[in-house]
Scaffold this motif. Structure first.
Motif, PDB file in Angstrom:
ATOM      1  N   ASP A   1     -28.539 -46.788 -34.471  1.00 13.89           N
ATOM      2  CA  ASP A   1     -27.104 -46.948 -34.216  1.00 13.89           C
ATOM      3  C   ASP A   1     -26.473 -45.561 -34.148  1.00 13.89           C
ATOM      4  O   ASP A   1     -26.643 -44.760 -35.072  1.00 13.89           O
ATOM      5  N   SER A   2     -25.752 -45.300 -33.067  1.00 20.43           N
ATOM      6  CA  SER A   2     -25.167 -43.975 -32.864  1.00 20.43           C
ATOM      7  C   SER A   2     -23.726 -44.096 -32.390  1.00 20.43           C
ATOM      8  O   SER A   2     -23.360 -45.071 -31.716  1.00 20.43           O
ATOM      9  N   ALA A   3     -22.913 -43.090 -32.737  1.00 21.46           N
ATOM     10  CA  ALA A   3     -21.515 -43.072 -32.310  1.00 21.46           C
ATOM     11  C   ALA A   3     -21.048 -41.631 -32.123  1.00 21.46           C
ATOM     12  O   ALA A   3     -21.491 -40.719 -32.828  1.00 21.46           O
ATOM     13  N   ASP A   4     -20.155 -41.427 -31.166  1.00 21.61           N
ATOM     14  CA  ASP A   4     -19.552 -40.112 -30.937  1.00 21.61           C
ATOM     15  C   ASP A   4     -18.356 -40.291 -30.013  1.00 21.61           C
ATOM     16  O   ASP A   4     -18.268 -41.276 -29.268  1.00 21.61           O
ATOM     17  N   THR A   5     -17.437 -39.335 -30.057  1.00 24.39           N
ATOM     18  CA  THR A   5     -16.269 -39.349 -29.177  1.00 24.39           C
ATOM     19  C   THR A   5     -16.134 -38.000 -28.501  1.00 24.39           C
ATOM     20  O   THR A   5     -16.062 -36.959 -29.175  1.00 24.39           O
ATOM     21  N   LEU A   6     -16.103 -37.993 -27.177  1.00 24.07           N
ATOM     22  CA  LEU A   6     -15.901 -36.783 -26.392  1.00 24.07           C
ATOM     23  C   LEU A   6     -14.421 -36.599 -26.093  1.00 24.07           C
ATOM     24  O   LEU A   6     -13.672 -37.574 -25.934  1.00 24.07           O
ATOM     25  N   ALA A   7     -13.982 -35.342 -25.992  1.00 20.51           N
ATOM     26  CA  ALA A   7     -12.591 -35.022 -25.656  1.00 20.51           C
ATOM     27  C   ALA A   7     -12.562 -34.144 -24.404  1.00 20.51           C
ATOM     28  O   ALA A   7     -13.318 -33.172 -24.297  1.00 20.51           O
ATOM     29  N   PHE A   8     -11.692 -34.490 -23.438  1.00 25.80           N
ATOM     30  CA  PHE A   8     -11.548 -33.746 -22.189  1.00 25.80           C
ATOM     31  C   PHE A   8     -10.072 -33.387 -21.999  1.00 25.80           C
ATOM     32  O   PHE A   8      -9.180 -34.181 -22.339  1.00 25.80           O
ATOM     33  N   ASP A   9      -9.809 -32.197 -21.448  1.00 26.54           N
ATOM     34  CA  ASP A   9      -8.424 -31.855 -21.149  1.00 26.54           C
ATOM     35  C   ASP A   9      -8.009 -32.476 -19.819  1.00 26.54           C
ATOM     36  O   ASP A   9      -8.797 -33.171 -19.161  1.00 26.54           O
TER      37      ASP A   9
END
Length: 590
Positions: free
Chosen positions: A510-518
């Motif tokens: 089980d994996s989770a992550d959040t990417l942020a882009f301008d």
């Protein structure tokens, strides 16, 4: 009537297993990884080993992979261990230098036969990952008896942009048979599918493309199995998120649908099916999801083994036969390889027989598609696209052998159930994939009317993916991803109706992550990286392996080996297959 010698052999196996039930365990040999490390870490078990010192044959040492050329090597059997072997294990070590690099497909070959298939770990600017893989090659003993040419294939690009250099070493370990570890019950012959005499995969772009080889086999085939690998590539890499062409533009997804299944045939006649596992590579969806723990089997694929024994009589007729693999739903493309394993009847020069029943014929792999997608007046889209297929079939064949008239029956039930759930509006693009693939099979062998041996297997591949992209008022974007992968396997062998051996494998990540882009679309960072892996194995002889880990912010946060096992230690028999690799020997004690 069952031949007397046949009964004595099977009863001897049962007595041997009773003896082994209380002994022969080996503890986990590797040290626990370091908490806080950002190097690759998995909960998977290593291949258990019999007692005694192995002979080691190095295939290659510290090769570099900087282009798409193959790396050839030569193989010679170990002179110091030229007798019978209890076990043969491939060990390989890989690393990639810090920098920028894609994940790459990796494969090792000998005489056209695949020895290893997997992918590589992506590096980062500050992390140079290294990892170790193992594969039980005992069933490939017949191949390893002779010298041959092999090659390592890891296509890689190194330039001013992609700087990661991949290194690798590999060796084979041969464990001599002893009184404590008897010689393995292995196939008598090993045949690669495909045309390359040294070895490589075949590209299957569409459902009609075939990996095939025409073979003239010995005239005394008693049992036959096919080890199958089908790896998604290019436009098919994320096949599990694709939708039927009719909906692709509406939901902004890849077309071609999301049903994939390997179809096996002999002389054009359906001979079995193999489920396709939804492997995710370390650059897949969000690379931070897989640092430092990759997805299920990402670095080391397991083949799916098809029982072709009902065709033994047909394959023994002395004429050429085509054995082929296709991928239903392939849409550019799958890399495929397969290996045919053959057991011969040592007391018969000629085995005769034929297929007497095959209900897979006429059952096309055509799923049922449904949709509740709806578009509101303001353009918002919501609803589900469903894809489902379930089939049950039986393939039966008879063969006249030295044991008598043997009837072999393979009954298989396979299924695929997928829901693609969409929420699309001015600020949200969310796709939830809820998928399950399963295969239940029973292989039975009868001499006359007496059921002698039986193998039952159950595979279940649950997979969920939630991709949630949010657009802020300033134009910046966040993309949160959670993934659940599972690999569940049950194996049971029976002798004259009595359970002889049973084993369970369960591997979940089980994996989770959040990417942020301008607002320009440039990546500005990520947050919330975390993952957990649990690997569990237990069998009816008292073997137990339980290891779990968690990661956070790209480093190992916890690691626990042995909880729930006797004395809190992982202990499995040397002949067990805790990694889920296939084993078709008539006795689990080999």
């Amino acid at each position: 009537m069952v031949p007397e010698g046949f009964v004595r052999h099977r009863l001897a196996v049962a007595v041997l297993l009773a003896t082994l039930a209380g002994s022969g365990f080996v503890a986990s040999a590797h040290a626990d990884p370091v908490i806080g490390s950002n190097n690759v870490v998995v909960a998977d078990p290593s291949v258990p080993r019999p007692p005694g010192q192995p002979c080691v044959v190095t295939l290659f040492s510290d090769l570099t992979f900087t282009d798409f050329n193959t790396r050839p090597y030569s193989y010679t059997p170990p002179a110091a261990c030229n007798g019978r072997w209890a076990k043969v294990v491939l060990e390989a070590d890989f690393s990639v230098t810090a920098g920028r690099q894609y994940d790459r497909t990796a494969s090792l070959w000998l005489g056209g036969v695949n020895l290893y298939f997997g992918t590589t770990q992506e590096p980062s600017a500050t992390v140079s990952p290294a990892w170790h893989v193992e594969r039980d090659l005992t069933d490939y003993t017949a191949l390893l008896r002779s010298a041959g040419a092999g090659q390592a294939i890891i296509g890689n690009v190194v330039n001013s942009t992609y700087t990661g250099v991949i290194h690798g070493s590999a060796r084979l370990l041969f464990y001599p048979a002893t009184a404590q570890a008897r010689a393995a019950d292995v196939p008598d012959a090993v045949y690669p599918l495909g045309a390359d005499p040294v070895g490589s995969t075949t590209t299957l772009n569409t459902s009609t493309d075939k990996l095939a080889r025409t073979l003239t086999l010995p005239r005394n085939v008693e049992r036959a199995y096919l080890d199958v690998f089908t790896q998604s590539q290019s436009g098919d890499e994320f096949w599990y998120t694709c939708v039927p062409d009719a909906y692709a533009a509406q939901v902004q997804e890849c077309g071609g649908g999301n049903f994939r299944e390997a179809e096996i045939s002999i002389d054009g006649q359906p001979a079995g099916v193999a489920p396709v596992y939804p492997w995710i590579y370390t650059g897949g969806i969000d690379p931070y999801l897989w640092r430092p723990t990759p997805g299920v089997q990402t670095l080391n694929f397991m083949p799916y083994r098809i029982d072709l024994t009902p065709f033994a009589g047909q394959l023994s007729d002395g004429t050429p036969h085509e054995v082929a693999v296709q991928v239903a739903g392939a849409n550019g493309y799958f890399s495929a390889t397969a290996t045919l394993l053959v057991y011969r009847d040592a007391h018969a020069q000629q085995v005769t027989g034929s297929i007497t029943r095959n209900t897979l014929v006429g059952q096309a792999p055509t799923p049922t598609i449904g949709s509740t997608l709806a578009t509101a007046s303001n353009g918002d889209i919501s609803g589900d696209i469903t894809t489902r297929l379930e089939r049950k079939f039986e393939i039966e064949g008879v063969a006249q052998t030295s044991h008598g008239r043997v009837t072999s029956t393979v009954t298989q039930k396979v299924g695929f159930d997928d829901v693609q759930r969409f929420t699309i509006n001015s600020s949200t693009y969310r796709q939830q994939t809820l998928q399950r693939t399963w295969a239940d099979s029973v292989s039975q062998h009868r001499i006359g009317s007496v059921l002698t041996t039986e193998q039952r297997q159950r595979f279940n591949y649950p997979f969920t993916l939630d991709y949630n992209q949010q657009l802020a008022s300033d134009g910046s974007i966040s993309a949160a991803t959670t993934v659940h992968q599972g690999y569940h396997q049950h194996d049971e062998r029976r002798l004259f109706g009595m359970s002889l051996y049973a084993a369970e494998v369960e591997n979940t990540v089980d994996s989770a992550d959040t990417l942020a882009f301008d607002a320009s679309g440039a990546l500005t960072g990520h947050s919330g990286q975390q993952s957990a892996q649990t690997f569990v194995f237990h069998d009816s002889l008292g073997g137990c392996y339980r290891t779990s880990l968690t990661t956070q912010a790209g480093v190992l946060a916890s690691y626990s080996a042995g909880p729930g096992c006797p004395d809190h230690h992982n202990r499995v028999s040397w002949f067990a297959h805790p990694d889920g690799s296939p084993d078709s020997s008539l006795s689990p004690g080999r």
